[in-house]
Scaffold this motif. Sequence first.
Motif, PDB file in Angstrom:
ATOM      1  N   UNK A 369       0.835  -1.210   0.000  1.00 39.28           N
ATOM      2  CA  UNK A 369       0.000   0.000   0.000  1.00 39.28           C
ATOM      3  C   UNK A 369       0.863   1.250   0.000  1.00 39.28           C
ATOM      4  N   UNK A 370       1.919   1.242   0.812  1.00 39.33           N
ATOM      5  CA  UNK A 370       2.838   2.384   0.863  1.00 39.33           C
ATOM      6  C   UNK A 370       3.577   2.534  -0.465  1.00 39.33           C
ATOM      7  N   UNK A 371       4.002   1.407  -1.041  1.00 34.04           N
ATOM      8  CA  UNK A 371       4.686   1.445  -2.337  1.00 34.04           C
ATOM      9  C   UNK A 371       3.766   2.017  -3.416  1.00 34.04           C
ATOM     10  N   UNK A 372       2.484   1.638  -3.363  1.00 33.30           N
ATOM     11  CA  UNK A 372       1.521   2.134  -4.356  1.00 33.30           C
ATOM     12  C   UNK A 372       1.351   3.647  -4.250  1.00 33.30           C
ATOM     13  N   UNK A 373       1.388   4.163  -3.023  1.00 30.77           N
ATOM     14  CA  UNK A 373       1.249   5.613  -2.827  1.00 30.77           C
ATOM     15  C   UNK A 373       2.373   6.367  -3.526  1.00 30.77           C
ATOM     16  N   UNK A 374       3.604   5.897  -3.365  1.00 29.86           N
ATOM     17  CA  UNK A 374       4.731   6.573  -4.009  1.00 29.86           C
ATOM     18  C   UNK A 374       4.757   6.321  -5.509  1.00 29.86           C
ATOM     19  N   UNK A 375       4.273   5.179  -5.934  1.00 28.77           N
ATOM     20  CA  UNK A 375       4.168   4.916  -7.365  1.00 28.77           C
ATOM     21  C   UNK A 375       3.220   5.920  -8.017  1.00 28.77           C
TER      22      UNK A 375
END
Length: 406
Positions: A369-375
């Motif tokens: 979820x955190x990775x998706x935010x920065x993506x």
Amino acid sequence: MLQILTLQIMNFPKLVLSLFVLAAVTTVKAQSVSSQMVEFQMLKAPKNPIDAASRLLKVTVTSPYSLKTEDVVAQSKVDFQNALKNYNQTVADSEKEFQQKLVDYNQEVAKAKEKFELESAEFKKLSMLERLTMTDQGKNPHLVTPTKPLYYKPQPPVYRDPNLNDYIIVDNNVLASQVTIAGFSRDGNYVDVNLDIQKLNFQDNAGQTFANQPTKLVVKVNGVEKINTTFFKDFAFISSAPTNNINKPLEEKNHLNKVMAFINQYLNDNFGYQSMRGTVKLQSVKNKGKYDDLERADINVTTNLRKLNPQNPEITAVAMTNMQKGIDIWKETLTKIAYKDKNADFNNKIAEFVYFNLIRLNIALGKKTEAEKYLNEFQENQIYMKLSYDDQNELKSLETSIYNSK
């Protein structure tokens, strides 16, 4: 004086060019980004977490297997005694079989001679030119007789220890002991695993061997059924040879090992606390001065990433806290980016490597979820960036990693 002035004017373009090159090198060097692969290990969280005090396991297995080593050895000795007892009959049978081969051989010789005589008679009827032509082509008659059989007397039986690798030497208790869930002990039955393994069924299809072995798994957690499913129901490829040309006991043993490995992985994915080793690519700038914080972030993240210890929660907690200090620097750096000013100290090149670091690291730590935010942030600002072909491909790969497992 005029000559000196002329030389200075002639050298002026070179001076300007030198200053331009120096400036370019300084700019490039100021944002020189290096990368490294960082190895780490961490605890992989299960799909169905259970508190530490309740990680107590009970396993029950039912199967058609009950063979022991002593059973195999005993049967091997019985087979040897039978072979020894029947040796004289075996020799007599071999002699009888050889006599029949001789009869067959004599008949084949007679047929070959008869065929040769017929072909020779027809050959003599041809003209000389036709006979020469056929002879040159190797088509003239030849007497071809079969090889005469030889008799080989069977050797007396010699006892040899059986190859235990060809047997499935397990029983239900052994199979149950092979079922393990990382982080669990067998001191209770909070997690109750029941495994029913059927016998392997072979099937021929187009000259190849296929097999299935229906295996039912039922798991109860504190008396509540959480899993009830059956695996290996469909026939799957076993060998490119048909069933009568394979070592069936060995193939069944290999398939049973495959079943047990799959069940263990399935249970651990759902309930186990497994140590996982990984590698993540992280980038940094090494220049002193304006990028000191980014270098500090690189040190905080990489050193503490290596300190993660699945067997020591306290060390892992401290490492995660210190790693977050570096992550916070990356996040703060993104607020300083001047996307439209390529000459700015914190321009889109800095943003690119920071975003990549945040996405890669969060994927590695299982924080999709955190990775998706920065993506998403990266993609919104990508209009200001000119990614290389390799970076574009990596971004697509990271996107796939995020969404395919969610």
